[in-house]
Design a protein around this motif. Structure first.
Motif, PDB file in Angstrom:
ATOM      1  N   TYR A  30     -24.940  52.001 -37.887  1.00 35.13           N
ATOM      2  CA  TYR A  30     -26.340  51.806 -37.539  1.00 35.13           C
ATOM      3  C   TYR A  30     -26.391  51.550 -36.036  1.00 35.13           C
ATOM      4  CZ  TYR A  30     -26.526  50.959 -42.540  1.00 35.13           C
ATOM      5  OH  TYR A  30     -26.401  51.081 -43.896  1.00 35.13           O
ATOM      6  N   ARG A  31     -27.235  52.293 -35.314  1.00 35.39           N
ATOM      7  CA  ARG A  31     -27.217  52.206 -33.854  1.00 35.39           C
ATOM      8  C   ARG A  31     -28.639  52.217 -33.296  1.00 35.39           C
ATOM      9  NH1 ARG A  31     -23.739  56.724 -32.004  1.00 35.39           N
ATOM     10  NH2 ARG A  31     -22.094  55.309 -32.614  1.00 35.39           N
ATOM     11  N   GLY A  32     -28.857  51.400 -32.271  1.00 34.34           N
ATOM     12  CA  GLY A  32     -30.103  51.399 -31.510  1.00 34.34           C
ATOM     13  C   GLY A  32     -29.784  51.583 -30.041  1.00 34.34           C
ATOM     14  N   THR A  33     -30.576  52.415 -29.351  1.00 30.37           N
ATOM     15  CA  THR A  33     -30.314  52.743 -27.948  1.00 30.37           C
ATOM     16  C   THR A  33     -31.611  52.690 -27.160  1.00 30.37           C
ATOM     17  OG1 THR A  33     -28.590  54.286 -28.649  1.00 30.37           O
ATOM     18  CG2 THR A  33     -29.327  54.465 -26.393  1.00 30.37           C
ATOM     19  N   LEU A  34     -31.527  52.166 -25.931  1.00 31.33           N
ATOM     20  CA  LEU A  34     -32.630  52.189 -24.977  1.00 31.33           C
ATOM     21  C   LEU A  34     -32.117  52.852 -23.714  1.00 31.33           C
ATOM     22  CD1 LEU A  34     -35.457  51.328 -23.940  1.00 31.33           C
ATOM     23  CD2 LEU A  34     -34.385  49.182 -23.213  1.00 31.33           C
ATOM     24  N   ASN A  35     -32.794  53.912 -23.262  1.00 33.19           N
ATOM     25  CA  ASN A  35     -32.432  54.631 -22.028  1.00 33.19           C
ATOM     26  C   ASN A  35     -33.619  54.606 -21.081  1.00 33.19           C
ATOM     27  OD1 ASN A  35     -29.826  55.466 -22.723  1.00 33.19           O
ATOM     28  ND2 ASN A  35     -30.637  57.190 -23.866  1.00 33.19           N
ATOM     29  N   TRP A  36     -33.337  54.465 -19.791  1.00 29.70           N
ATOM     30  CA  TRP A  36     -34.393  54.501 -18.788  1.00 29.70           C
ATOM     31  C   TRP A  36     -33.853  55.100 -17.502  1.00 29.70           C
ATOM     32  CZ3 TRP A  36     -31.679  50.309 -20.311  1.00 29.70           C
ATOM     33  CH2 TRP A  36     -30.994  49.614 -19.340  1.00 29.70           C
ATOM     34  N   ASP A  37     -34.707  55.846 -16.820  1.00 30.32           N
ATOM     35  CA  ASP A  37     -34.345  56.441 -15.533  1.00 30.32           C
ATOM     36  C   ASP A  37     -34.566  55.426 -14.423  1.00 30.32           C
ATOM     37  OD1 ASP A  37     -33.680  58.834 -16.680  1.00 30.32           O
ATOM     38  OD2 ASP A  37     -35.569  59.815 -16.206  1.00 30.32           O
ATOM     39  N   ILE A  38     -33.573  55.269 -13.573  1.00 34.66           N
ATOM     40  CA  ILE A  38     -33.681  54.409 -12.403  1.00 34.66           C
ATOM     41  C   ILE A  38     -34.081  55.261 -11.203  1.00 34.66           C
ATOM     42  CG2 ILE A  38     -32.415  52.835 -10.893  1.00 34.66           C
ATOM     43  CD1 ILE A  38     -30.634  52.257 -13.423  1.00 34.66           C
ATOM     44  N   THR A  39     -33.412  56.370 -11.022  1.00 35.61           N
ATOM     45  CA  THR A  39     -33.764  57.387 -10.030  1.00 35.61           C
ATOM     46  C   THR A  39     -33.670  58.737 -10.723  1.00 35.61           C
ATOM     47  OG1 THR A  39     -31.503  57.775  -9.238  1.00 35.61           O
ATOM     48  CG2 THR A  39     -32.736  55.981  -8.187  1.00 35.61           C
ATOM     49  N   LEU A  89     -41.065  56.321 -24.498  1.00 30.11           N
ATOM     50  CA  LEU A  89     -41.913  55.203 -24.104  1.00 30.11           C
ATOM     51  C   LEU A  89     -42.669  55.504 -22.812  1.00 30.11           C
ATOM     52  CD1 LEU A  89     -39.415  52.305 -24.827  1.00 30.11           C
ATOM     53  CD2 LEU A  89     -41.182  53.231 -26.331  1.00 30.11           C
ATOM     54  N   SER A  90     -42.217  56.505 -22.067  1.00 28.44           N
ATOM     55  CA  SER A  90     -42.877  56.857 -20.811  1.00 28.44           C
ATOM     56  C   SER A  90     -44.048  57.803 -21.080  1.00 28.44           C
ATOM     57  CB  SER A  90     -41.890  57.481 -19.837  1.00 28.44           C
ATOM     58  OG  SER A  90     -41.125  58.470 -20.464  1.00 28.44           O
ATOM     59  N   TRP A  91     -45.053  57.717 -20.228  1.00 29.61           N
ATOM     60  CA  TRP A  91     -46.242  58.545 -20.394  1.00 29.61           C
ATOM     61  C   TRP A  91     -45.980  59.976 -19.973  1.00 29.61           C
ATOM     62  CZ3 TRP A  91     -50.504  57.098 -22.900  1.00 29.61           C
ATOM     63  CH2 TRP A  91     -50.690  55.736 -23.118  1.00 29.61           C
ATOM     64  N   ASP A  92     -45.273  60.149 -18.861  1.00 29.35           N
ATOM     65  CA  ASP A  92     -45.070  61.484 -18.300  1.00 29.35           C
ATOM     66  C   ASP A  92     -43.800  62.114 -18.849  1.00 29.35           C
ATOM     67  OD1 ASP A  92     -47.343  61.261 -16.687  1.00 29.35           O
ATOM     68  OD2 ASP A  92     -46.209  60.147 -15.179  1.00 29.35           O
ATOM     69  N   ARG A  93     -43.872  63.403 -19.162  1.00 27.62           N
ATOM     70  CA  ARG A  93     -42.722  64.107 -19.712  1.00 27.62           C
ATOM     71  C   ARG A  93     -42.291  65.285 -18.845  1.00 27.62           C
ATOM     72  NH1 ARG A  93     -42.815  63.596 -25.478  1.00 27.62           N
ATOM     73  NH2 ARG A  93     -40.920  64.797 -25.523  1.00 27.62           N
ATOM     74  N   PHE A  94     -42.903  65.470 -17.669  1.00 23.98           N
ATOM     75  CA  PHE A  94     -42.570  66.623 -16.830  1.00 23.98           C
ATOM     76  C   PHE A  94     -41.229  66.404 -16.135  1.00 23.98           C
ATOM     77  CE2 PHE A  94     -45.244  63.765 -14.385  1.00 23.98           C
ATOM     78  CZ  PHE A  94     -44.514  63.588 -13.215  1.00 23.98           C
ATOM     79  N   ASP A  95     -40.622  67.495 -15.665  1.00 25.64           N
ATOM     80  CA  ASP A  95     -39.339  67.440 -14.979  1.00 25.64           C
ATOM     81  C   ASP A  95     -39.464  66.595 -13.712  1.00 25.64           C
ATOM     82  OD1 ASP A  95     -36.664  67.961 -14.415  1.00 25.64           O
ATOM     83  OD2 ASP A  95     -37.172  69.726 -13.222  1.00 25.64           O
ATOM     84  N   GLY A  96     -38.608  65.615 -13.568  1.00 27.02           N
ATOM     85  CA  GLY A  96     -38.644  64.723 -12.414  1.00 27.02           C
ATOM     86  C   GLY A  96     -39.360  63.417 -12.673  1.00 27.02           C
ATOM     87  N   ALA A  97     -40.057  63.312 -13.782  1.00 28.55           N
ATOM     88  CA  ALA A  97     -40.740  62.058 -14.109  1.00 28.55           C
ATOM     89  C   ALA A  97     -39.717  60.999 -14.515  1.00 28.55           C
ATOM     90  CB  ALA A  97     -41.741  62.282 -15.240  1.00 28.55           C
ATOM     91  N   GLN A  98     -40.091  59.749 -14.374  1.00 24.04           N
ATOM     92  CA  GLN A  98     -39.229  58.651 -14.818  1.00 24.04           C
ATOM     93  C   GLN A  98     -39.337  58.548 -16.343  1.00 24.04           C
ATOM     94  OE1 GLN A  98     -37.282  56.657 -12.869  1.00 24.04           O
ATOM     95  NE2 GLN A  98     -37.827  57.861 -11.078  1.00 24.04           N
ATOM     96  N   HIS A  99     -38.259  58.862 -17.032  1.00 27.07           N
ATOM     97  CA  HIS A  99     -38.267  58.853 -18.494  1.00 27.07           C
ATOM     98  C   HIS A  99     -37.716  57.531 -19.014  1.00 27.07           C
ATOM     99  CE1 HIS A  99     -39.225  63.099 -19.031  1.00 27.07           C
ATOM    100  NE2 HIS A  99     -38.483  63.309 -17.949  1.00 27.07           N
ATOM    101  N   CYS A 100     -38.250  57.107 -20.133  1.00 26.35           N
ATOM    102  CA  CYS A 100     -37.755  55.927 -20.845  1.00 26.35           C
ATOM    103  C   CYS A 100     -37.943  56.207 -22.326  1.00 26.35           C
ATOM    104  CB  CYS A 100     -38.544  54.687 -20.424  1.00 26.35           C
ATOM    105  SG  CYS A 100     -37.967  53.172 -21.223  1.00 26.35           S
ATOM    106  N   TRP A 101     -36.892  55.996 -23.110  1.00 30.57           N
ATOM    107  CA  TRP A 101     -36.992  56.255 -24.534  1.00 30.57           C
ATOM    108  C   TRP A 101     -36.079  55.317 -25.312  1.00 30.57           C
ATOM    109  CZ3 TRP A 101     -32.347  57.916 -26.495  1.00 30.57           C
ATOM    110  CH2 TRP A 101     -31.475  58.573 -25.629  1.00 30.57           C
ATOM    111  N   VAL A 102     -36.399  55.176 -26.586  1.00 28.73           N
ATOM    112  CA  VAL A 102     -35.618  54.365 -27.508  1.00 28.73           C
ATOM    113  C   VAL A 102     -35.251  55.252 -28.696  1.00 28.73           C
ATOM    114  CG1 VAL A 102     -37.642  53.478 -28.729  1.00 28.73           C
ATOM    115  CG2 VAL A 102     -35.544  52.144 -28.736  1.00 28.73           C
ATOM    116  N   ALA A 103     -34.065  55.014 -29.266  1.00 32.97           N
ATOM    117  CA  ALA A 103     -33.619  55.807 -30.415  1.00 32.97           C
ATOM    118  C   ALA A 103     -32.924  54.886 -31.421  1.00 32.97           C
ATOM    119  CB  ALA A 103     -32.650  56.905 -29.977  1.00 32.97           C
TER     120      ALA A 103
END
Length: 119
Positions: free
Chosen positions: A80-89, A49-63
């Motif tokens: 059946y599983r749904g997951t949301l992950n997001w970087d805080i720092t 879900l995040s725009w940036d994918r470089f190392d150190g960027a704030q990542h957010c994804w759903v699976a």
């Protein structure tokens, strides 16, 4: 693709009561019997879900995933599983997960949430 295998071996198994109700005052140290083996295969779809994918960027994804499991007690079920992950720092991430288990021995709905520390 997902694949996993779990093995548990506890020294004591459940001891059922010999009376009319086998569950009354039973000794039940843990739900898993001795030499319990469980494996599964499945599929997972992950979307960043995040725009940036470089190392150190704030990542957010759903699976979303579906997994078929079998155990050595001849039981099978589907997860059946749904997951949301997001970087805080850079070192700390949050996650939220929902799960539904469907099968004859295991049926339930679960919700999890927490923090993951990366080092």
């Amino acid at each position: 693709m997902l694949a996993d295998c779990y093995y548990w071996n506890f020294a004591e198994t459940s001891v059922f009561n010999s009376g009319p109700d086998p569950f009354y005052n039973m000794l039940h140290p843990y739900w898993t019997p001795m030499n319990y083996l469980m494996g599964g295969v499945g599929l997972e779809w992950k979307q960043w879900l995040s725009w940036d994918r470089f190392d150190g960027a704030q990542h957010c994804w759903v699976a979303f995933s579906v997994m078929k499991r079998w155990d050595n007690q001849y039981q099978n079920y589907t997860i059946y599983r749904g997951t949301l992950n997001w970087d805080i720092t850079r070192c700390l991430s949050g996650y939220a997960m929902g799960e539904y288990d469907e099968g004859s021995p295991y049926r339930g709905t679960w919700a999890y949430g927490g923090l993951a520390w990366k080092f």
